[in-house]
Enzyme design. Sequence first.
Site, PDB file in Angstrom:
ATOM      1  N   ARG A 217      34.183  38.539 -19.155  1.00 59.25           N
ATOM      2  CA  ARG A 217      35.250  38.914 -20.087  1.00 59.25           C
ATOM      3  C   ARG A 217      36.490  38.052 -19.864  1.00 59.25           C
ATOM      4  NH1 ARG A 217      36.947  44.882 -20.109  1.00 59.25           N
ATOM      5  NH2 ARG A 217      38.281  43.914 -21.647  1.00 59.25           N
TER       6      ARG A 217
ATOM      7  N   CYS B   2      39.961  54.041 -19.951  1.00 60.68           N
ATOM      8  CA  CYS B   2      39.089  52.995 -19.447  1.00 60.68           C
ATOM      9  C   CYS B   2      39.102  53.090 -17.940  1.00 60.68           C
ATOM     10  CB  CYS B   2      39.511  51.614 -19.934  1.00 60.68           C
ATOM     11  SG  CYS B   2      40.728  50.833 -18.917  1.00 60.68           S
TER      12      CYS B   2
ATOM     13  N   ARG C 223      45.534  54.974 -19.743  1.00 64.46           N
ATOM     14  CA  ARG C 223      46.058  54.018 -20.712  1.00 64.46           C
ATOM     15  C   ARG C 223      46.288  54.609 -22.107  1.00 64.46           C
ATOM     16  NH1 ARG C 223      42.836  48.485 -19.941  1.00 64.46           N
ATOM     17  NH2 ARG C 223      44.795  47.473 -20.392  1.00 64.46           N
TER      18      ARG C 223
ATOM     19  N   LYS D  59      43.625  34.272 -21.267  1.00 66.39           N
ATOM     20  CA  LYS D  59      42.995  35.315 -22.098  1.00 66.39           C
ATOM     21  C   LYS D  59      44.055  36.243 -22.682  1.00 66.39           C
ATOM     22  CE  LYS D  59      41.348  39.188 -20.067  1.00 66.39           C
ATOM     23  NZ  LYS D  59      41.769  40.480 -20.620  1.00 66.39           N
ATOM     24  N   ASN D  60      44.979  36.682 -21.838  1.00 67.28           N
ATOM     25  CA  ASN D  60      45.924  37.706 -22.291  1.00 67.28           C
ATOM     26  C   ASN D  60      47.039  37.164 -23.181  1.00 67.28           C
ATOM     27  OD1 ASN D  60      44.379  39.589 -21.077  1.00 67.28           O
ATOM     28  ND2 ASN D  60      45.722  39.937 -19.317  1.00 67.28           N
TER      29      ASN D  60
ATOM     30  N   ASP E 240      47.101  42.446 -12.246  1.00 70.43           N
ATOM     31  CA  ASP E 240      45.840  41.732 -12.479  1.00 70.43           C
ATOM     32  C   ASP E 240      45.451  40.814 -11.318  1.00 70.43           C
ATOM     33  OD1 ASP E 240      45.649  43.008 -14.883  1.00 70.43           O
ATOM     34  OD2 ASP E 240      46.218  41.287 -16.117  1.00 70.43           O
TER      35      ASP E 240
END
Length: 430
Positions: free
Chosen positions: A409, A126, A131, A22-23, A317
Amino acid sequence: MDRIRIVGGNELHGVIPISGAKNAALPLMIASLLTDDTLTLENVPHLADVEQLIRILGNHGADISVNGRRERQGESYARTVHFTSRNIVSTTAPYELVSKMRASFWVIGPLLAREGKARVSLPGGCAIGTRPVDLFIEGLAALGANIEIDGGYVNATAPAGGLIGARYVFPKVSVGATHVLMMAATLANGTTVLGNAAREPEVVDLAKCLNAMGAKISGQGTSTITIEGVRSLSGARHRVLPDRIETGTYAMAVAMAGGDVILEDTEASLLDTALEAIRRAGAEISETNNGIRIVRNGAGIKPVDIVTDPFPGFPTDLQAQFMGLMTRSSGVSHITETIFENRFMHVQELARLGAKISLSGQTAKVEGVSRLKGAPVMATDLRASVSLVIAGLAAEGETMVSRVYHLDRGFERLEEKLTRCGAHVERVSD
Ligand code: EPZ
């Protein structure tokens, strides 16, 4: 709203295909705005964040077609997606779109470089931390951009002849700001040197794709990246690299539940530090010709201390998932989060399953327990939610995870991948 129901106690045996990252996919998709030609990305995961970014790019004028063909029968939905931004129809990324996903702020780089201007909503805070975007602003200003913040928007304008190559040293390592400055600098006049740049594999993947598009980038994967500006970029075809966070997550799931699983289509070198921590926790890990084999037979889970750090350190993560694993260790472990100040929301949910965790500043002390017991729990963010699934695999009875949209997500078909290996995991739609 969907929930995930887990009945713990089953070992995992089989093969889990790892999706594209994803990233990596998100910045690669954004890079398509740098050219009027077609960028084709293979191995794009089917995730809520990817779909959201498709909508955002469409708003800027990208024409996007998805080839949904399964790459391997019944196993992977990895898709090939074509992005063509012949004309940029809007250089504004509105609040309604940017507020849903922080990475959409990154369009500021390509829009500014190609169109000379961009108006992008501030992403705001968030759940995992404040951030800020100061590094993006400072870095783009170093390339000559004039930047004003007004009414919740960042208004950026390039000098008349375009952005100007410069030397910029990040005061702090940022993956997103490295992506954005690297993209912006590809079309700048002259050479840009980025110091203290992020070294994450996703940055390397983006540089590789940009180079295939005609950019002149070197040093990616080290902390100094050099970008010689070119007049324009062309289309290219690029395969998204494997998802190292998904890989580490399933490795931890096997370490937690026990069993013998091959993680396919991935590379151990993407997550050496995390795999070493899992090894020290008691699992056997070996490389196969196309991935990683992870085995834990009988042996208990040993306590291991970790500290999150930018790559090649232990990834933030994977912090929540590792904490999930440590809840069942035979001793006391310490988990220190150095990247985000509020990334411990899973602690109170893990406690609902019987975990013993206390927090002191940025460090969590986890006292392993001999049994966890299923309970209703709530997903709070993407990685936190999957730590609850991992804990649920080893908990007695039923764990019901609500707010599953967080999982969607970033984890493609999680319940299917785990069920195929013998776990009792199902999606319940109310
Ligand atoms: C990327 O976020 C990832 N997101 C995150 O993954 C990941 O946790 C993070 O990198 C760190 O590895 C994507 O790739 C889409 P940063 P990013 O800029 O780029 C501070 C997931 O679960 N900072 O490297 O937003 C920031 O607050 C997500 O998949 C500033 O102070 O992270 C943080 O403390 C969550 N000013 C630190 O830097 C800035 O201008 C690192 O953040 C920018 C960042």
